[in-house]
Design a protein around this motif. Structure first.
Motif, mmCIF file in Angstrom:
data_model
loop_
_atom_site.group_PDB
_atom_site.id
_atom_site.type_symbol
_atom_site.label_atom_id
_atom_site.label_comp_id
_atom_site.label_asym_id
_atom_site.label_seq_id
_atom_site.Cartn_x
_atom_site.Cartn_y
_atom_site.Cartn_z
ATOM 1 N N VAL A 119 0.760 -1.105 0.053
ATOM 2 C CA VAL A 119 -0.025 -0.023 -0.037
ATOM 3 C C VAL A 119 0.995 1.231 -0.093
ATOM 4 C CG1 VAL A 119 -1.600 1.306 1.429
ATOM 5 C CG2 VAL A 119 -1.913 -1.130 1.090
ATOM 6 N N TYR A 122 1.859 1.912 -3.212
ATOM 7 C CA TYR A 122 0.867 2.427 -4.223
ATOM 8 C C TYR A 122 0.449 3.907 -3.817
ATOM 9 C CZ TYR A 122 -4.215 3.314 -5.038
ATOM 10 O OH TYR A 122 -5.575 3.754 -5.345
ATOM 11 N N LEU A 126 -0.039 7.229 -6.244
ATOM 12 C CA LEU A 126 -1.015 8.112 -6.228
ATOM 13 C C LEU A 126 -0.635 9.731 -6.107
ATOM 14 C CD1 LEU A 126 -3.953 7.207 -5.532
ATOM 15 C CD2 LEU A 126 -3.522 7.517 -3.185
ATOM 16 N N LEU B 23 -3.332 9.241 0.807
ATOM 17 C CA LEU B 23 -4.080 7.792 0.656
ATOM 18 C C LEU B 23 -5.343 7.903 1.692
ATOM 19 C CD1 LEU B 23 -3.512 4.574 0.367
ATOM 20 C CD2 LEU B 23 -3.085 4.447 2.667
ATOM 21 N N PHE B 26 -7.961 10.347 0.168
ATOM 22 C CA PHE B 26 -8.733 10.427 -1.162
ATOM 23 C C PHE B 26 -9.615 8.946 -1.028
ATOM 24 C CE2 PHE B 26 -6.053 13.729 -2.797
ATOM 25 C CZ PHE B 26 -7.165 14.173 -3.290
ATOM 26 N N LEU B 33 -11.819 8.707 -9.398
ATOM 27 C CA LEU B 33 -10.245 8.903 -9.282
ATOM 28 C C LEU B 33 -9.758 9.559 -7.857
ATOM 29 C CD1 LEU B 33 -9.180 9.803 -13.024
ATOM 30 C CD2 LEU B 33 -8.810 7.472 -11.749
ATOM 31 N N PRO B 34 -8.851 8.798 -7.396
ATOM 32 C CA PRO B 34 -8.318 9.185 -6.013
ATOM 33 C C PRO B 34 -7.151 10.186 -6.277
ATOM 34 C CG PRO B 34 -7.253 7.176 -6.748
ATOM 35 C CD PRO B 34 -8.382 7.219 -7.863
ATOM 36 N N VAL B 35 -7.291 11.256 -7.055
ATOM 37 C CA VAL B 35 -6.653 12.464 -7.446
ATOM 38 C C VAL B 35 -7.219 13.699 -7.211
ATOM 39 C CG1 VAL B 35 -4.848 11.009 -8.788
ATOM 40 C CG2 VAL B 35 -6.741 12.113 -9.990
ATOM 41 N N GLY B 223 -5.011 -0.090 -11.743
ATOM 42 C CA GLY B 223 -5.039 1.031 -11.805
ATOM 43 C C GLY B 223 -5.340 1.738 -10.643
ATOM 44 N N LEU B 224 -5.298 3.207 -10.428
ATOM 45 C CA LEU B 224 -5.545 3.894 -9.204
ATOM 46 C C LEU B 224 -7.185 3.681 -8.911
ATOM 47 C CD1 LEU B 224 -3.510 7.232 -9.667
ATOM 48 C CD2 LEU B 224 -2.858 4.940 -8.637
ATOM 49 N N SER B 225 -7.596 3.442 -7.848
ATOM 50 C CA SER B 225 -8.707 3.427 -7.665
ATOM 51 C C SER B 225 -9.326 3.920 -6.111
ATOM 52 C CB SER B 225 -9.525 2.103 -7.722
ATOM 53 O OG SER B 225 -10.763 1.745 -6.822
ATOM 54 N N PRO B 226 -10.067 4.720 -5.720
ATOM 55 C CA PRO B 226 -10.416 5.123 -4.289
ATOM 56 C C PRO B 226 -10.687 3.788 -3.269
ATOM 57 C CG PRO B 226 -11.814 6.464 -5.525
ATOM 58 C CD PRO B 226 -11.353 5.373 -6.569
ATOM 59 N N THR B 228 -9.081 0.809 -3.582
ATOM 60 C CA THR B 228 -7.677 0.504 -3.014
ATOM 61 C C THR B 228 -7.184 1.493 -1.939
ATOM 62 O OG1 THR B 228 -7.102 0.136 -5.249
ATOM 63 C CG2 THR B 228 -5.296 0.003 -3.617
ATOM 64 N N ASN B 229 -7.487 2.591 -2.047
ATOM 65 C CA ASN B 229 -7.459 3.669 -0.975
ATOM 66 C C ASN B 229 -7.766 3.153 0.352
ATOM 67 O OD1 ASN B 229 -6.200 5.000 -3.010
ATOM 68 N ND2 ASN B 229 -6.488 7.372 -2.047
ATOM 69 N N GLY B 232 -6.062 0.220 1.656
ATOM 70 C CA GLY B 232 -5.030 0.778 2.671
ATOM 71 C C GLY B 232 -5.253 1.475 3.807
#
Lengths: 284, 256
Positions: A119, A122, A126, B23, B26, B33-35, B223-226, B228-229, B232
């Motif tokens: 994490v 990752y 981000l 992390l 978001f 998207l977590p950006v 890919g990036l995804s909330p 996964t946030n 974590g």
């Protein structure tokens, strides 16, 4: 039976399970891997052999040889930057932060340790991405005209690694610093040393064993890591662990993966031999 | 100098905490998207994670593997440490070296060796195989911590127990274990944490039943995804909670 002999027999009985475990699940697989590195692949079949063909290929095939250099370059960069960043941080926490805040500050300094390793990498993806927080801020502040590509470059790998090892080194150097008696610094100051001289000529040399141990640990963990370069560095340049995983995954080339692993181990052993005289393992 | 110190401290703390803060923040992102920009707070992603069966199974698997492997490593390490501490055997130093040796080898190499051996003897990739690997990496750690805790004082207490007629298991269970409890606990929690967070051995030695880090890894491929946030952040939260509990119970007692 004498008491001494009985004592010895019981001692052996207690050690045996652990030794057996290490033998069966560590020594034997390792020996098997060393043997495997001498074999080679024909089609999809592994042919036992007793030649150094794999090793020869590692040092002649440009893409494999490159891996060794990429790994060494990244690891050296990470180790140097991490030590340079962590030492002042540890020193500030040990000497400048009021005692009652110290524990809190130290805990905060290693807070990200508590996320999982995967994490953590990752979360750098981000932050460093093209639309990430950093690029957003830099473009927003007008410091950059448009986002720069950091993700999937060596810079991203190094950043991710440095983040982890700064925390690790701050801890080891800090524990080293607070074991030093404040009298050393006082004596040097009484003898007319400036604050800068005290740090450079007294404190820094005294922490050298701790720093070297931490640096060695950084080197070993960094050069053997697959996760960080894979997530952050992408596939443009591959490190040794990435190459090992590539051999396994795409082609099932166990002989080559084994040979690369042996090379990786040899590098770590060499690094240990080179720095052994500075290392005080029991200090960590 | 003083002023500079605080600037440096602030800069490094920003660097250290930036990814974690990003992390967590978001993981509440009300968007795909977590950006940036942050679009508002939602708990949708947490709900999604908590109702994700694969994720919950992986979590359970991780707990089982971590618990079993660290108990196993702890037992083996405890026995070996008390054996080597009680009597000087021929080759004591060599045995200690052999027990510590796996610590110097990277996890990837240990995993690769085990994978090849298990292939040969027909043990399929599984949680059992992963657990065995985790014992290999944690045994040196447990042994070293417990061995270091047995000083002259502890040795004579153990000898006294034996002289007074205690049987071997009684010495270990009733004298050595309670006496060494703080270091046993420390070794157990460290081993548990390492196993819980270990990726590469679990990645190579599991196939269908995976552990949490492996499950998270497979999430990253999309890919990036909330979401996964959110995973974590949850792992982070649980670890922090454990640390706080330990700090308030175990270590507070120890420091008194």
């Amino acid at each position: 039976m004498s008491i001494e002999a009985q004592e010895k027999r019981q001692g052996v009985a207690l050690v045996t399970p652990a030794l057996l475990w290490t033998l069966v699940f560590f020594a034997v697989p390792f020996g098997a891997m060393a043997l495997m590195s001498l074999a080679h692949l024909e089609g999809r079949e592994i042919v036992q052999g007793h030649d150094l063909g794999n090793y020869l290929r590692i040092f002649t095939d440009p893409s494999l040889r490159r891996g060794i250099f990429v790994s060494l370059e990244i690891t050296a960069t990470v180790t140097v930057i991490s030590v340079l960043l962590a030492w002042p941080l540890a020193w500030i926490i040990a000497t400048r932060v009021p005692v009652r805040w110290r524990r809190m500050v130290l805990l905060l300094a290693v807070l990200p340790f508590w996320t999982s390793y995967v994490v953590r990498s990752y979360s750098w993806a981000l932050v460093l991405g093209e639309k990430g927080v950093v690029m957003n801020a830099l473009v927003g502040l007008g410091l950059l005209a448009e986002p720069v590509q950091i993700m999937a470059t060596r810079a991203a790998t190094v950043t991710g690694f440095v983040h982890f090892f700064v925390m690790l080194l701050t801890l080891t150097i800090y524990s080293n610093l607070i074991q030093l008696s404040p009298n050393y610094a006082r004596a040097a100051q009484d003898l007319g040393a400036s604050q800068w001289q005290v740090i450079r000529l007294v404190i820094l040399p005294l922490t050298l064993p701790g720093v070297m141990t931490g640096a060695f640990l950084t080197f070993v963990l960094c050069i053997g890591d697959y996760i960080t370069p894979q997530i952050l560095g992408g596939n443009n340049e591959l490190t040794l662990p990435q190459l090992i995983m590539l051999q396994l995954g795409r082609r099932g080339d166990y002989p080559m993966a084994s040979a690369l692993s042996i090379v990786l181990m040899a590098i770590v052993t060499l690094a240990y031999a080179a720095s052994a005289r500075w290392l005080k393992m029991e200090r960590v | 100098m003083r002023y500079l110190s605080w600037v440096y401290l602030l800069a490094l703390f920003t660097f250290i905490l930036l990814p974690v803060v990003t992390l967590v923040v978001f993981s509440f992102q009300d968007g795909r998207l977590p950006v940036p920009p942050f679009k508002g707070v939602t708990f949708e992603w947490y709900a999604k994670v908590l109702s994700d069966r694969a994720m919950m199974e992986a979590l359970l698997n991780s707990l089982i593997v971590a618990l079993m492997s660290s108990l196993c490593a702890l037992t083996l390490g405890f026995l070996a440490a008390s054996g080597l501490a009680r009597v000087i055997l021929p080759g004591s130093a060599l045995m200690r070296g052999a027990l510590i040796a796996p610590m110097t080898v990277s996890y990837l190499i240990i995993a690769l060796g085990l994978l090849q051996m298990f292939n040969q003897i027909g043990l399929r990739p599984s949680l059992l195989a992963t657990g065995i690997g985790h014992v290999v990496i944690n045994l040196p750690l447990c042994f070293a911590i417990i061995y270091a805790a047995i000083g002259e004082h502890q040795k004579s207490a153990l000898k006294a127990a034996r002289d007074l007629g205690a049987r071997e298991w009684q010495v270990l269970w009733l004298v050595a274990a309670p006496m060494l409890m703080p270091s046993l606990a420390a070794a157990f929690f460290l081993a548990f944490t390492f196993s819980w967070d270990e990726f590469i051995i679990a990645f190579l030695l599991t196939r269908f039943d995976v552990t949490l880090p492996v499950e998270i890894w497979s999430m990253l491929r999309s890919g990036l995804s909330p979401e996964t946030n959110a995973v974590g952040s949850l792992v982070f939260l649980v670890s922090i909670a454990i640390v706080v509990v330990l700090e308030l119970t175990l270590f507070r007692k120890g420091s008194k």
